[in-house]
Structures are given as C-alpha cells and as structure tokens.
Design a protein around this motif. Structure first.
Motif, PDB file in Angstrom:
ATOM      1  N   ASP A  61       0.841  -1.210   0.000  1.00  0.00           N
ATOM      2  CA  ASP A  61       0.000   0.000   0.000  1.00  0.00           C
ATOM      3  C   ASP A  61       0.876   1.260   0.000  1.00  0.00           C
ATOM      4  O   ASP A  61       0.515   2.286  -0.578  1.00  0.00           O
ATOM      5  N   HIS A  62       2.030   1.158   0.663  1.00  0.00           N
ATOM      6  CA  HIS A  62       2.977   2.267   0.747  1.00  0.00           C
ATOM      7  C   HIS A  62       3.657   2.507  -0.609  1.00  0.00           C
ATOM      8  O   HIS A  62       3.887   3.657  -1.011  1.00  0.00           O
ATOM      9  N   MET A  63       3.951   1.429  -1.322  1.00  0.00           N
ATOM     10  CA  MET A  63       4.655   1.555  -2.609  1.00  0.00           C
ATOM     11  C   MET A  63       3.711   1.864  -3.777  1.00  0.00           C
ATOM     12  O   MET A  63       4.100   2.515  -4.743  1.00  0.00           O
ATOM     13  N   ALA A  64       2.470   1.384  -3.691  1.00  0.00           N
ATOM     14  CA  ALA A  64       1.556   1.442  -4.833  1.00  0.00           C
ATOM     15  C   ALA A  64       1.272   2.848  -5.370  1.00  0.00           C
ATOM     16  O   ALA A  64       1.215   3.036  -6.594  1.00  0.00           O
ATOM     17  N   PRO A  65       1.098   3.877  -4.504  1.00  0.00           N
ATOM     18  CA  PRO A  65       0.728   5.198  -5.047  1.00  0.00           C
ATOM     19  C   PRO A  65       1.719   5.784  -6.054  1.00  0.00           C
ATOM     20  O   PRO A  65       1.341   6.622  -6.874  1.00  0.00           O
ATOM     21  N   SER A  66       2.982   5.352  -5.991  1.00  0.00           N
ATOM     22  CA  SER A  66       3.959   5.927  -6.938  1.00  0.00           C
ATOM     23  C   SER A  66       3.868   5.285  -8.323  1.00  0.00           C
ATOM     24  O   SER A  66       4.535   5.713  -9.263  1.00  0.00           O
ATOM     25  N   GLY A  67       3.037   4.245  -8.469  1.00  0.00           N
ATOM     26  CA  GLY A  67       2.858   3.596  -9.779  1.00  0.00           C
ATOM     27  C   GLY A  67       1.673   4.177 -10.512  1.00  0.00           C
ATOM     28  O   GLY A  67       1.046   5.140 -10.079  1.00  0.00           O
ATOM     29  N   SER A  68       1.336   3.561 -11.663  1.00  0.00           N
ATOM     30  CA  SER A  68       0.192   4.051 -12.452  1.00  0.00           C
ATOM     31  C   SER A  68      -0.753   2.877 -12.722  1.00  0.00           C
ATOM     32  O   SER A  68      -0.397   1.724 -12.518  1.00  0.00           O
ATOM     33  N   LEU A  78       3.433  -6.025  -7.584  1.00  0.00           N
ATOM     34  CA  LEU A  78       4.366  -6.084  -6.451  1.00  0.00           C
ATOM     35  C   LEU A  78       4.409  -7.484  -5.836  1.00  0.00           C
ATOM     36  O   LEU A  78       5.449  -7.943  -5.380  1.00  0.00           O
ATOM     37  N   GLY A  79       3.257  -8.150  -5.826  1.00  0.00           N
ATOM     38  CA  GLY A  79       3.193  -9.462  -5.189  1.00  0.00           C
ATOM     39  C   GLY A  79       3.450 -10.621  -6.141  1.00  0.00           C
ATOM     40  O   GLY A  79       3.496 -11.767  -5.697  1.00  0.00           O
ATOM     41  N   PHE A  80       3.612 -10.324  -7.443  1.00  0.00           N
ATOM     42  CA  PHE A  80       3.661 -11.397  -8.464  1.00  0.00           C
ATOM     43  C   PHE A  80       4.675 -12.467  -8.097  1.00  0.00           C
ATOM     44  O   PHE A  80       5.835 -12.190  -7.812  1.00  0.00           O
ATOM     45  N   TYR A  81       4.193 -13.708  -8.099  1.00  0.00           N
ATOM     46  CA  TYR A  81       5.010 -14.821  -7.625  1.00  0.00           C
ATOM     47  C   TYR A  81       5.473 -15.645  -8.802  1.00  0.00           C
ATOM     48  O   TYR A  81       4.725 -16.462  -9.338  1.00  0.00           O
ATOM     49  N   GLY A  82       6.676 -15.392  -9.249  1.00  0.00           N
ATOM     50  CA  GLY A  82       7.197 -16.126 -10.400  1.00  0.00           C
ATOM     51  C   GLY A  82       8.436 -15.435 -10.903  1.00  0.00           C
ATOM     52  O   GLY A  82       8.860 -14.429 -10.352  1.00  0.00           O
ATOM     53  N   ILE A  96       7.671  -0.978 -15.580  1.00  0.00           N
ATOM     54  CA  ILE A  96       8.982  -1.600 -15.329  1.00  0.00           C
ATOM     55  C   ILE A  96       9.878  -0.640 -14.550  1.00  0.00           C
ATOM     56  O   ILE A  96      10.537  -1.037 -13.579  1.00  0.00           O
ATOM     57  N   ASN A  97       9.890   0.630 -14.946  1.00  0.00           N
ATOM     58  CA  ASN A  97      10.714   1.635 -14.237  1.00  0.00           C
ATOM     59  C   ASN A  97      10.276   1.767 -12.781  1.00  0.00           C
ATOM     60  O   ASN A  97      11.097   1.847 -11.865  1.00  0.00           O
ATOM     61  N   TRP A  98       8.937   1.781 -12.569  1.00  0.00           N
ATOM     62  CA  TRP A  98       8.398   1.896 -11.209  1.00  0.00           C
ATOM     63  C   TRP A  98       8.797   0.673 -10.368  1.00  0.00           C
ATOM     64  O   TRP A  98       9.245   0.806  -9.232  1.00  0.00           O
TER      65      TRP A  98
END
Length: 423
Positions: A61-68, A78-82, A96-98
């Motif tokens: 939740d802390h990291m998400a606002p800086s993305g689009s 962020l959570g993608f498991y693979g 990708i940059n974010w």
C-alpha cells in the motif's frame, strides 16, 4: 497463458480478495472454479501472488501510489510470484521503471509498520509476549507454512508411510515433537497418493497433533470433541483409542461435519459419531452431563496463530471481535465441562496467539470451578514421551502449565492448550 492475461487475472483475484467479504481461501477456490481453463502452474502463481499481497499489504500500500494504473494491478505486480522476466514481458515501460525503483528499497529504510505488516492493535500484544522475538515471528509469518502429515496409527506405521512417500519421490522427515507426524518440503499433490487413499495419513499441522495427544484418550472410553470442525483432531483421537469406545464429534456446522464424513470413511475408524448441535447448551450436550471420560474443547477463535496460512485474518479481525470471541469461548468451555465425570480430563485449545483468548480464559475457568484442578501440560506431554516437552509450554509456577506453540520457535501454527482434571 500469455503473461499479460496472467497479470490481469492476478489483478482481478487481488481485487476480489481485498473486499474481505469472505475468507481468502474460499475466494481463491471460487475463482478457480469460475476459470476452469487455468493450469496447475497458473493456479499456483495466482494463489501465491494473492497471499503475498495479503502478507505484505501495508508495504505494498505504501509503494503502490507511486505507480500508475488500477491499484489492484499495482498490488498484483508487487506481489507477483514467479520469475521476474516472465512478469516484465507483460508490463509497460512505465511499470517496469516503477518496479525497478520499488525493488531498490532496502528493508532497513522502512518504517516498522511497513516491515511487520500487522494491524496496530495486534502489534503490542505480540511485543508484550515476545520482546526481542517479535521480529523473528514477523519474518516467519511472512514466509508461509510447511506441510505436515499425521500418520493414521490405527492403519499404518510412520516408517512405512515414509517409505511409501519416498517411493513416489516425496521426501518426508519425522516431525521433531509429535510421534505421529511427518514433514514435507514443497506442496506435492497428495490426495491421489495410494497411501492417502488407503487412509494411512492426513494433512495436519504438528501443533494440532500435539493438542490431540494432550487429551490422551484411552481404549474403550467415552470422549467428546466439542468443536470438531473439519475433524482433524477427531480422527487423531479416534486412532489413539484404537477405534474402540465412543467418540462424539460435535459441531454447530452440519456442513463442516458432512465434509468430514469422507475423511472418516477413509480412516477406517468405527467409534466416531458426528452430530450437529444448535449451540453449546443443546439437549444432546445436556444428555451427556457427567458421563464423559474426556472432553476436548477446540474452541472457535480468531485464528491468529494461523497467519502463515491465512494472512487475510489479520485484516478481517479486530479488537472488538477478540472481545466478543472471549465471551463465547468462556461460555463454550463452561458448558462442555459439565459433560465430564469425576476423574475426567478437560482440554481447552485455540489456534490463537492472544492472551485474551488463551491464558485469560483458562485462569477465569480455574477460578470459577474449584472441582477442576489444572494439570501441567509439560508433564502430560513428557509422560507421553514427547521430545523436549517443556520447551513447548509456558505459564504457571512450573513455567510449563500451558501448551504454547509459536511458528518461529516450533515451526508449527500458533496454538494454546490448558488441561484440567475433574476432582
């Protein structure tokens, strides 16, 4: 499945799960039923992604606002498991940059809440109990749980089941405490295994096995599992009784007891009698007053000892729920205790780590019931030849009055149990 479609599916499943209107495992199961085209690897990726988001929700939740893009998509990324390269092929250059920026963040630079990912109301009770061990617990809860099996000793020996698993490429080691247990790395499919079909083992956390041992039910006795649920402990108790005597499996959910019947059939036990009850004061319960040798109250609880498996619980529970639960727990324990005859044994257990649901309930029951004498759980387990029994317990003058299991110390779920003998 194309990477883009898989990331979209992850985002949709994250969105559904974060509504918190149903348990996460039920939402995931339903999603898989509605999307039957998903292969085993895709299902694993989807489930692990969602569980990672639930475990690390405050950080994400802390990291998400800086993305689009939509928030659930950002959380899913962020959570993608693979493998990272698989994910990256599904992302825009901006994403990708974010993600690169997020991956550079050092845990040491984060605020405590973004490291522990626990609701504030839960942090202090854990710190009060654990002190410096708070952070090892947090780390453990965010890793997920292993897989333990309980060998059905009515049908098979532990060494033989171990051998049968090894023959199909599954390495199982003996659990350190429970003499019935095997621990497995990874998550192999076990429900089609011949030994499973023959009823030689069940999936059951080692801590849950130890709770069943505390009851120490003997051949030919009259025994009640008061909140039987899915029946894991019932089956362990029935096997300890060698399928003799009479074992009642009570629960307020007829649906759960129906699901238990296929497990019961596989187990080969003939001494188990499942029965749905309306509440703890049901007539069926009253009819058994003073007749039972042993009663296990595996009480409804917040389930906060199972956060490795059910990380959604920390977001679905709150202090008010804990207080309401404690009232219910005390009432259930009091009602169940009336079924015991003189010399009978009572065990109260939860899969919670909160003192309000554990020690506080046990203390209050002891104070209100002079005819019930507390037994030392450490001594009971030592008598049953459980390895390092005292290290599994805490509390009381002896320091091991109650069974108290912690994920980071014992590699089990968090469990509590208190034992009494009726005068």
């Amino acid at each position: 499945m194309h990477p883009k479609a898989l990331v979209d599916a992850c985002a949709e499943l994250v969105r559904l799960t974060l509504k918190f209107d149903h348990p996460a495992d039920a939402i995931v199961s339903r999603f898989f039923r509605d999307n039957r085209g998903l292969g085993p690897r895709e299902r694993a990726t989807l489930a692990e992604t969602v569980y990672t988001v639930l475990r690390k929700k405050l950080l994400f939740d802390h990291m998400a606002p800086s993305g689009s893009g939509p928030k659930e998509r950002r959380l899913a990324i962020l959570g993608f498991y693979g493998p990272g390269d698989f994910l990256r092929s599904a992302l825009t250059e901006q994403e990708i940059n974010w993600l690169d920026q997020c991956e550079k963040i050092s845990p040491a630079d984060l605020m405590d809440r973004h490291r522990h990912n626990l609701p504030e109301w839960l942090v202090q009770p854990l710190k009060d109990q654990l002190g410096d061990e708070f952070w090892p617990l947090v780390e453990n809860l965010n890793k997920g749980a292993g897989l333990d099996l309980r060998v059905n000793t009515f049908k098979a020996k532990r060494a033989d089941v171990q051998k049968a698993l090894a023959q199909s490429g599954i390495k199982a080691v003996n659990t350190p405490y429970s003499p019935w247990g095997l621990r497995i790395a990874g998550k192999p499919a076990l429900n089609k295994h011949e030994a499973f079909m023959r009823g030689e083992f069940e999936v059951q956390d080692e801590g849950s096995q130890l709770l069943s041992m505390l009851l120490d039910a003997k051949r030919g006795e009259m025994v009640v599992d008061f909140c039987a649920g899915a029946g894991g402990k019932t089956l362990a108790i029935g096997a300890a009784m060698r399928s003799t005597g009479r074992l009642y499996a009570f629960d307020t959910s007829a649906h759960r007891l129906d699901a238990f019947k296929s497990r019961l059939k596989r187990s080969g036990l003939s001494n188990v009698h499942p029965a749905a009850i309306a509440h703890e004061r049901d007539d069926r319960v009253k009819r058994l007053t003073g007749k039972m040798d042993r009663v296990l109250v595996d009480s409804p609880c917040t389930g906060l000892g199972t956060l490795r498996r059910n990380p959604d619980l920390k977001w679905r529970q709150n202090l008010q729920a804990v207080e309401e639960m404690a009232v219910k727990q005390a009432a259930i324990l009091q009602s169940a205790s009336r079924m015991l005859k003189s010399g009978g044994r009572l065990v109260y257990a939860t899969c919670s780590v909160l003192p309000q649901e554990n020690e506080a309930i046990a203390h209050a029951f002891t104070a209100a019931n002079a005819d019930f004498v507390p037994m030392d759980a450490g001594d009971v387990l030592t008598g049953l030849k459980v390895e390092q029994a005292a290290s599994l317990c805490s509390g009381g003058e002896s320091g091991h009055l109650y069974l108290r299991l912690w994920p980071h110390r014992h590699a089990t779920d968090g469990f509590f149990a208190a034992v009494w003998e009726k005068k």
